[in-house]
Design an enzyme around this catalytic site. Sequence first.
Site, mmCIF file in Angstrom:
data_model
loop_
_atom_site.group_PDB
_atom_site.id
_atom_site.type_symbol
_atom_site.label_atom_id
_atom_site.label_comp_id
_atom_site.label_asym_id
_atom_site.label_seq_id
_atom_site.Cartn_x
_atom_site.Cartn_y
_atom_site.Cartn_z
ATOM 1 N N GLY A 21 19.993 62.184 -62.229
ATOM 2 C CA GLY A 21 20.083 61.109 -63.211
ATOM 3 C C GLY A 21 20.715 61.602 -64.501
ATOM 4 O O GLY A 21 21.560 60.920 -65.099
ATOM 5 N N ARG A 44 31.622 58.506 -71.318
ATOM 6 C CA ARG A 44 30.214 58.231 -71.657
ATOM 7 C C ARG A 44 29.317 59.445 -71.485
ATOM 8 O O ARG A 44 28.103 59.312 -71.317
ATOM 9 C CB ARG A 44 29.647 57.071 -70.818
ATOM 10 C CG ARG A 44 30.246 55.733 -71.181
ATOM 11 C CD ARG A 44 29.762 54.628 -70.261
ATOM 12 N NE ARG A 44 30.427 53.381 -70.622
ATOM 13 C CZ ARG A 44 29.828 52.367 -71.238
ATOM 14 N NH1 ARG A 44 28.560 52.425 -71.533
ATOM 15 N NH2 ARG A 44 30.502 51.282 -71.540
ATOM 16 N N MET A 180 13.529 55.043 -60.407
ATOM 17 C CA MET A 180 14.225 53.847 -60.883
ATOM 18 C C MET A 180 15.653 53.655 -60.358
ATOM 19 O O MET A 180 16.391 52.847 -60.909
ATOM 20 C CB MET A 180 14.238 53.857 -62.430
ATOM 21 C CG MET A 180 12.844 53.899 -63.027
ATOM 22 S SD MET A 180 12.843 53.829 -64.820
ATOM 23 C CE MET A 180 13.300 52.125 -65.067
ATOM 24 N N ASP A 204 5.184 63.576 -62.775
ATOM 25 C CA ASP A 204 3.997 63.037 -63.442
ATOM 26 C C ASP A 204 3.161 62.200 -62.465
ATOM 27 O O ASP A 204 3.642 61.822 -61.401
ATOM 28 C CB ASP A 204 4.389 62.199 -64.672
ATOM 29 C CG ASP A 204 5.341 61.075 -64.330
ATOM 30 O OD1 ASP A 204 6.505 61.345 -63.991
ATOM 31 O OD2 ASP A 204 4.910 59.909 -64.361
HETATM 32 N N1 HPA Z 1 8.016 55.695 -63.648
HETATM 33 C C1 HPA Z 1 9.299 55.434 -63.394
HETATM 34 N N2 HPA Z 1 10.194 56.388 -63.161
HETATM 35 C C2 HPA Z 1 9.784 57.667 -63.184
HETATM 36 C C3 HPA Z 1 8.462 57.996 -63.450
HETATM 37 C C4 HPA Z 1 7.528 56.959 -63.678
HETATM 38 O O1 HPA Z 1 6.345 57.190 -63.914
HETATM 39 N N3 HPA Z 1 8.373 59.357 -63.416
HETATM 40 C C5 HPA Z 1 9.601 59.822 -63.151
HETATM 41 N N4 HPA Z 1 10.456 58.809 -62.998
#
Ligand code: HPA
Length: 235
Positions: A21, A44, A180, A204
């Site tokens: 990303g 960009r 995402m 996380d």
């Molecule tokens: N939410 C959305 N996208 C993410 C998250 C999350 O907690 N952690 C890493 N990418």
Amino acid sequence: MSTPHNNAEKGDIAKTVIMPGDPLRAKFIAENYLENPVCYNEVRGMYGYTGVYKGKRISVQGSGMGMPSMAIYSWELFSEYDVDNIIRTGTAGAISDNVSLRDIIIAMSASTNSAYASQYNLPGTYAPTASWELLSQAVKVTENKGVNFHVGNIFSSDTFYDDAGSLAQWQKMGVLGIEMETAALYMNASRAGKNALCILTVSDCPLKNLSTTAEERQSGFRNMMEIALETAVSI
Ligand code: HPA
């Protein structure tokens, strides 16, 4: 030729592209893993490089955050630059109780709350799915690496800061983690008749309020990067 978002000429980009990303991660991979990396895009700040890994020409380019950004870059790679394979590398939040910080998730499929599929006018709900060829190779590579990993369904969300707090519902359906970008990548690949895969490091656990340190993310990222590169050279 170029596109509104990419300065590359046709032929500048390899048949297989690894897409983190973060464009600075793309720069890091190019500078630390590729021989003779050449930067083909700076529009960009979405850096793209082509170089050689273990004798094979590979490109690495940022996708940006979220499905619209991933969709623009991956559509152009498949449709304008004749790319055959895109391997996304990213981070995810754990949803399943079986998934821990620093684990690797290989996304077999990507559920989503995005309206991206509405453009196809399908008379039902589409199931965005990884390429079996890339998925099966990545599983072999990851098994040899001896890291904790999971293969299954993920959730590609349009929101990072989400008011509805619906993760527990996705958890009930066996979804492994949240990110995402992947659902749009898999739809673009299917529509173009090309291959895509997403490999994630769990950064996380939103349901438990846990997260990794920046240093841990860096080493987890290296494992994931090496899995993506080894997969890229094995196909
Ligand atoms: N939410 C959305 N996208 C993410 C998250 C999350 O907690 N952690 C890493 N990418």
